[in-house]
Motif scaffolding. Sequence first.
Motif, PDB file in Angstrom:
ATOM      1  N   ILE A 115     -25.471 -30.762  26.386  1.00 43.47           N
ATOM      2  CA  ILE A 115     -26.497 -30.427  27.382  1.00 43.47           C
ATOM      3  C   ILE A 115     -26.646 -28.914  27.460  1.00 43.47           C
ATOM      4  CG2 ILE A 115     -27.054 -30.439  29.858  1.00 43.47           C
ATOM      5  CD1 ILE A 115     -25.723 -33.243  29.968  1.00 43.47           C
ATOM      6  N   ALA A 116     -25.525 -28.198  27.536  1.00 47.18           N
ATOM      7  CA  ALA A 116     -25.559 -26.732  27.604  1.00 47.18           C
ATOM      8  C   ALA A 116     -26.208 -26.157  26.352  1.00 47.18           C
ATOM      9  CB  ALA A 116     -24.150 -26.173  27.785  1.00 47.18           C
ATOM     10  N   THR A 138     -26.848 -26.811  33.621  1.00 50.57           N
ATOM     11  CA  THR A 138     -26.129 -27.851  32.891  1.00 50.57           C
ATOM     12  C   THR A 138     -25.550 -28.875  33.867  1.00 50.57           C
ATOM     13  OG1 THR A 138     -25.573 -26.334  31.087  1.00 50.57           O
ATOM     14  CG2 THR A 138     -24.202 -28.313  31.309  1.00 50.57           C
TER      15      THR A 138
END
Length: 193
Positions: free
Chosen positions: A80-81, A54
């Motif tokens: 994003i994660a 990430t």
Amino acid sequence: MVVQVEDSQLVKQYILGDEKAIEALINRHNSRLTGFIYSKVGDRELTEDIFQDTFMKVIRTLKRGAYNEEGKFLPWVMRIAHNLVIDHFRKHNRMPMYNSKESYNIFSLLGDDRLNAEKQLIKEQIDTDLLRMIKELPEDQQEVLEMRIYKDMSFKEISDNTGVSINTALGRMRYALINLRKLVEANNIVLTN
């Protein structure tokens, strides 16, 4: 009194070359992001890997100048994660691994809560992708599709509500499905879990 620097200021400092700024951002959001990832994957080692991936993506995006600051650094990083977790589940076998030395028990497979969480996460992503693509359809096709799929209306009810013939409603549904298939292929999206 200690004044905490805003995320947006740390981002700007990092973009200008201050490496300590990214370290401060990572430390600030470490526990929240780690907890979020772990709640989805249930594995410490995998959590660390996804956490690192990430922030590698964050760093690459910041260095490219592709980050659009809107005061939403943490939600952006969480997204994003979230996407990396989805990617992991899509790329890897989602079934739990069993050591061949252990006795096989079908009930251990059925009772794996992590598997259910993984499927839920993938389902949420599929729903998000599908809704985004539906919004790209012409308005009349969107309307028929939403009435039929999400409101479970018959074509007679759709016809009555939209003021068009049943054949027109059927035609719009057909074109909506054809166009959705084209969008799925064009965006290379997987709609199965």
